[in-house]
Design an enzyme around this catalytic site. Structure first.
Site, PDB file in Angstrom:
ATOM      1  CG  HIS A 169      -2.181   0.800   1.043  1.00  0.00           C
ATOM      2  ND1 HIS A 169      -2.227   1.963   0.283  1.00  0.00           N
ATOM      3  CD2 HIS A 169      -3.435   0.630   1.546  1.00  0.00           C
ATOM      4  CE1 HIS A 169      -3.465   2.465   0.335  1.00  0.00           C
ATOM      5  NE2 HIS A 169      -4.200   1.673   1.084  1.00  0.00           N
ATOM      6  CG  ASP A 387     -11.437  -5.236 -21.604  1.00  0.00           C
ATOM      7  OD1 ASP A 387     -10.948  -6.377 -21.493  1.00  0.00           O
ATOM      8  OD2 ASP A 387     -12.013  -4.838 -22.638  1.00  0.00           O
TER       9      ASP A 387
END
Length: 462
Positions: A169, A387
């Protein structure tokens, strides 16, 4: 097969390091003082589910996602080369990225399970998460001198696949992860370079010299008597997602005070409602201090603004502080006003810079968690709108939730688009939480009518 009873074992390949496909700069790049706070020293998971692509000679259905994505990952790391390096810790616990080009961990896997076996609507915790990710899930971890990104691509029996990502993170926040994943998808589909080039620019969020914090930062101040929390290590925890349909959100808005109805976001409406229910369910003493903490994306709010392509942590925390008695005994509008003000107070140009100064002055502390409801709005992070060459992901969001939770865009089985809030609580507290939700639905929203006729439409699913 019900998702709750789903069980399988993924057959994993040996982990391998995927390095950038071309030479990259060898240098050291300091993280910002927002990046390297203690609370971000862990690996954040995001998991994506993709269906089999359409049939055809040149279609994705005939391609192996493991090979395709491994090659695309090597190519995208040419642009995001710091992610292929290793974090080092310097004086004052300052973190820097050593751009060694060693690579990220990649695992290919197969599982004899179909995407539909995971259930009609995917929400955290994803069933059998441990079989779909490289690392055990945890809210803290050692991040120094180890790979910064772990990826597992698991082929499913139906021809679809799961892309499990765990990234340190300290390197990126949710919008940054979305930017990185968009770049992977663009290169899979034939682009020579990402449409948005990554920008480091971490120096823009470094602490000032001399330090000059301009605001109070209760997010980094411990609550009094943290031992009076109601959640303890070793508690048996129950996870349930709660879906707020558009009618539910409209009912929450109608219940808000007139002066707030058109000024509150749907995040604020839902967060205030859940905070009250959760606080009551945990049965704090009326005089106990409780807090609300929400992650606020500072992109577009800083002056000068962060450059396009910045993928580091540009987050700060809006904080509300009150007592359990005040929160639960006063009307819903009071909680809503507290949440609104918590977000508003961090919207100034220099609040994030002030937070960097405070973090350095205090030795990079963790944000407070005791008696705190922590929530992140992921509805605009675009994690789900990815995608990778097989069409848009069926699901793209964190794999699990712990004490922190999220607002996630969700379409339910009836085709309604709303927000899912996954909640994790000790078993008895969860039972009380559901009761509180039901009670507030009947009492906060006038008329004494049923949930369905009122249109509140909050539903829970195991």
């Amino acid at each position: 097969m019900a998702s709750g009873s789903l069980a399988f074992v993924a057959r994993r390949s040996e982990p391998e390091l995927v390095a950038p496909s071309k030479p990259t700069p060898r240098e050291r790049k300091p993280l910002s003082d927002i990046d390297d706070q203690e609370s971000l020293r862990f690996y954040r998971s995001v998991i994506y589910f993709f269906r089999r692509g359409p049939a055809g000679a040149d279609s994705s259905s005939s391609k192996d996602p493991v090979g395709v994505l491994k090659r695309a990952l090597a190519d995208v790391l040419v642009f995001y080369y710091p992610i292929a390096g290793r974090i080092r810790e310097e004086a004052g616990r300052k973190l820097v990225v050593d751009c060694t080009g060693e690579g990220v961990v990649f695992v290919g896997a197969d599982a004899d399970v179909r995407l539909d076996d995971f259930g009609s609507t995917l929400t955290p915790p994803i069933p059998c998460t441990g079989e779909l990710l490289c690392l055990p899930e945890s809210s803290s971890a050692t991040v120094v001198d180890r790979p910064l990104l772990y990826i597992q691509v698991t082929r499913l029996a139906c021809g679809g696949f799961v892309f499990g990502l765990q990234i340190c993170h300290c390197l990126a926040d949710a919008p940054g992860v979305g930017q990185f994943m968009t770049a992977v998808g663009e290169l899979v589909r034939g682009a020579a370079a990402p449409s948005v080039r990554p920008v480091w620019a971490r120096e823009l969020l470094a602490a000032r010299s001399p330090l000059r914090p301009a605001y109070e930062h209760p997010e980094y101040e411990a609550v009094a008597d943290p031992g009076k929390d109601r959640i303890f290590p070793g508690d048996v925890m129950l996870h349930r997602p709660f879906f707020f349909c558009p009618a539910a959100i409209a009912a929450l808005r109608k219940a808000a005070p007139p002066q707030l109805r058109n000024r509150c976001s749907r995040f604020e409406l839902v967060a205030a409602f859940v905070w009250r229910c959760r606080t009551a369910a945990l049965v704090y003493d009326p005089s106990d201090e409780v807090r609300f903490l929400c992650v606020v994306n500072a992109r577009g709010k800083l002056r000068p603004p962060l450059p396009e392509g910045f993928y580091g942590n540009a987050l700060t925390f809006g904080t509300a502080v009150t007592t359990a008695g005040e929160l639960c005994e006063r009307p819903y509008g009071h909680a809503l006003e507290l949440v609104r003000k918590a977000k508003e107070r961090v919207m100034t140009d220099d609040y994030l810079q002030s937070a960097a100064d405070v973090l350095v002055a205090k030795g990079r502390p963790r944000f407070t968690t005791a008696r705190t409801y922590l929530v992140t709005d992921l509805t605009k992070a675009r994690l789900h709108d990815i995608d990778l060459g097989w069409g848009t992901a069926v699901y793209g969001a964190p794999a699990t939730t712990t004490l922190a939770t999220f607002h996630m865009p969700t379409t339910n089985a009836e085709g309604e688009e709303g927000i899912t809030v996954p909640i994790c609580l000790p078993v008895q507290a969860m039972e009380r939480f559901i009761t509180e939700m039901e009670w507030l639905e009947k009492t906060t929203f006038s008329g004494g009518v049923s949930e369905r006729s009122l249109g509140l439409g909050i539903s829970s699913r195991l």
